[in-house]
Every structure is written in C-alpha cells, then in structure tokens.
Motif scaffolding. Structure first.
Motif, short mmCIF file in Angstrom:
data_model
loop_
_atom_site.label_atom_id
_atom_site.label_comp_id
_atom_site.label_asym_id
_atom_site.label_seq_id
_atom_site.Cartn_x
_atom_site.Cartn_y
_atom_site.Cartn_z
N GLN A 1 -9.90 1.22 2.96
CA GLN A 1 -8.47 1.52 3.12
C GLN A 1 -7.65 1.08 1.91
O GLN A 1 -6.42 0.97 1.98
CB GLN A 1 -7.95 0.82 4.38
CG GLN A 1 -8.56 1.33 5.68
CD GLN A 1 -8.19 2.77 5.97
OE1 GLN A 1 -7.04 3.16 5.80
NE2 GLN A 1 -9.16 3.57 6.36
N LYS B 1 0.83 -1.21 0.00
CA LYS B 1 0.00 0.00 0.00
C LYS B 1 0.86 1.26 0.00
O LYS B 1 0.55 2.24 -0.68
CB LYS B 1 -0.95 0.00 1.20
CG LYS B 1 -1.97 1.09 1.09
CD LYS B 1 -2.94 1.16 2.23
CE LYS B 1 -3.76 2.42 2.11
NZ LYS B 1 -4.60 2.67 3.29
N ASN C 1 -10.17 -4.62 3.23
CA ASN C 1 -10.72 -3.36 3.71
C ASN C 1 -10.75 -2.35 2.56
O ASN C 1 -9.84 -1.54 2.41
CB ASN C 1 -9.89 -2.83 4.88
CG ASN C 1 -10.52 -1.64 5.57
OD1 ASN C 1 -11.40 -0.98 5.00
ND2 ASN C 1 -10.08 -1.34 6.77
#
Length: 266
Positions: A215, A136, A212
């Motif tokens: 996110q 990420k 998620n």
C-alpha cells in the motif's frame, strides 16, 4: 486526562514516531510503582532532543506524553505478545530487568487501564493513522520511522551488549527490501558503531501494523543503544558530546529514507 501527545505536521512524506519518550504518570500508576521504578528507568530517554533536526528535514513528528509504565503505545490493543521469550506487554507488569513494576495489590484497576487505552493509546494511534493517510494522499506514499532507544546491556531481555543501531523491518514485511539494504549499508559506513537488521528487535506493533509496502507505506524501527548518546544510569543525563556523532548517522539515515522514497516514487 490532559495532553497525551505532541504532534507536529511536516512538509515531506516522513513521520517520525516516538512512542516511548513520555514521562508523565497517572496518579494510580505513580502511587503503585516500586521505588526503583519511580525514576522511569525504561524510558526512551531524550528521543525528541536527539531527533530535533526533524524540523530541518521537514518531517512530521509524533511523541508520547505518558510513560510506557502507564500504557505501551508500541503494543497492540489486544496485548498479543510480539516477541518470544522475555518482553513487556500493553500494561507492563515488570521492569526490563524482570522485577515486578508495582507493589503487590497496587496495580491500576481494570477500569483505569481501560481508560488509558481509550484516552492515551487511542489518540496516539489515530493521529499516526491519520498522518500516514494524509502523507499518502499528498505524496502517493508514506514513510514511517519509529524511533526508540534502550540500555545497551539488559541480561533479562538479551545476551551481551546490544548492537548500537538495531534496525527492524519485521523481517522485511514492513518496508521495501531495497530500502532496508540502503539503510544497513549507510550504517556500515560508520564503523565506529555496530549495527544489525532484524536482530533482537525486529519492530514492535507500530512497525508491524502500519508498515505495508503493497500500500506504499514503508515503516522502519530503530532501537538505538543509549550508550551512544547518554549516561545509562540515573539521572540518565544527555551527553551532547556522545550524541553529536550519533545524530550525524541518524540524520543521514532519515535523509537516505527520504531520498529512497523520492527515487522510488518520483
């Protein structure tokens, strides 16, 4: 404890997790297993071989070394049940067929199991969490594919024969719905295989806990029928002739996963 996992860092924002591929046993577990469990029949057999094209795709891979009979890496640390009805827990007590896994009085002790949680479950989940965080940070999003397989017929767990490809997104909570639709549509282009989205297998702890979308972390579980790539009875032989067309679909699914991410996030 010796080596508890195999991790390989990739170069694209995709991590393939293989929590039930492990074959190693601890002395306490090995000593207590009933005879019919000693061949490890509930293993997700040959998953690292089946997905060995991951290198070509540039995906990161994480695979367990220890058997789920020691500790199940796809269950939460508090062992809260994930499914209604028949299932197995963090420390499995039965085979998938419902037969007790250990001979009476020969289950691992609480202290031994606490060690498994700390030394086997913990490192796997720390590695998974750290790699998703790295992906990420580098790409702005992370994709997680939790790779599983199971015998096609297990009356104790489900009725009839399982569909060949069982996609799970925790009823849409673990990934963007458009991604799930694309993967389902791709499966439909291979009519020789049956498929379902969020059927009997909706995703275990890994899919539910790490997926998620808010996110920008998208997780999908695939529970694959073992009849699509191997012999489902001992000695659980890998069948390259069966696996070849199955691997075509698996690779296309992961390519579609990556393509969706690139299109969604640019």
């Amino acid at each position: 404890m010796e080596k508890v996992l195999n991790f390989k860092k990739g170069r694209v924002p995709l991590l393939i997790s293989m929590p039930h591929a492990g074959l190693r046993l601890t002395p306490a577990v090995e000593a207590g297993l009933i005879p019919q469990a000693q061949s490890l029949p509930d293993t997700d057999w040959h998953i690292p071989t089946l997905y060995d094209f991951a290198d070509e795709l540039g995906a990161s891979t994480l695979a367990a070394e220890y058997s789920r009979f020691v500790i199940d890496l796809n269950r939460p640390a508090d062992d809260k049940p994930l499914y209604a009805g028949a299932t197995t827990g963090l420390y499995p007590a039965t085979l998938f067929d419902g037969v007790p896994l250990f001979r009476a009085g020969l289950e691992p002790s609480e202290a031994e199991r606490a060690g498994y949680l700390q030394k086997i479950w913990g490192p796997y989940h720390r590695t998974l969490q750290e790699e998703l965080a790295r992906l990420k940070a580098e790409f702005g999003y992370a994709l997680l594919f939790d790779a599983h397989s199971i015998r096609s017929v297990i009356p104790h767990l489900f009725d009839g024969k399982l569909p060949d490809f069982n996609l799970g997104t925790f009823n849409g909570a673990a990934c963007d719905p458009e991604l799930a639709r694309r993967l389902q549509a791709l499966c439909a282009t291979h009519p020789q295989y049956t498929h379902v989205l969020n059927g009997r297998f909706k995703g275990g702890h890994i899919t539910r806990h790490y997926g998620n979308p808010a996110q920008d972390i998208h997780a999908v579980q695939l529970e694959l029928c073992q009849s699509t790539y191997m012999e489902e009875v001992e000695p659980f032989r890998y069948r390259a002739d069966l696996a070849a067309p199955t691997r075509v679909v698996l690779k296309q699914l992961l390519e579609a996963f990556l393509a969706w991410g690139q299109q969604r996030y640019g």
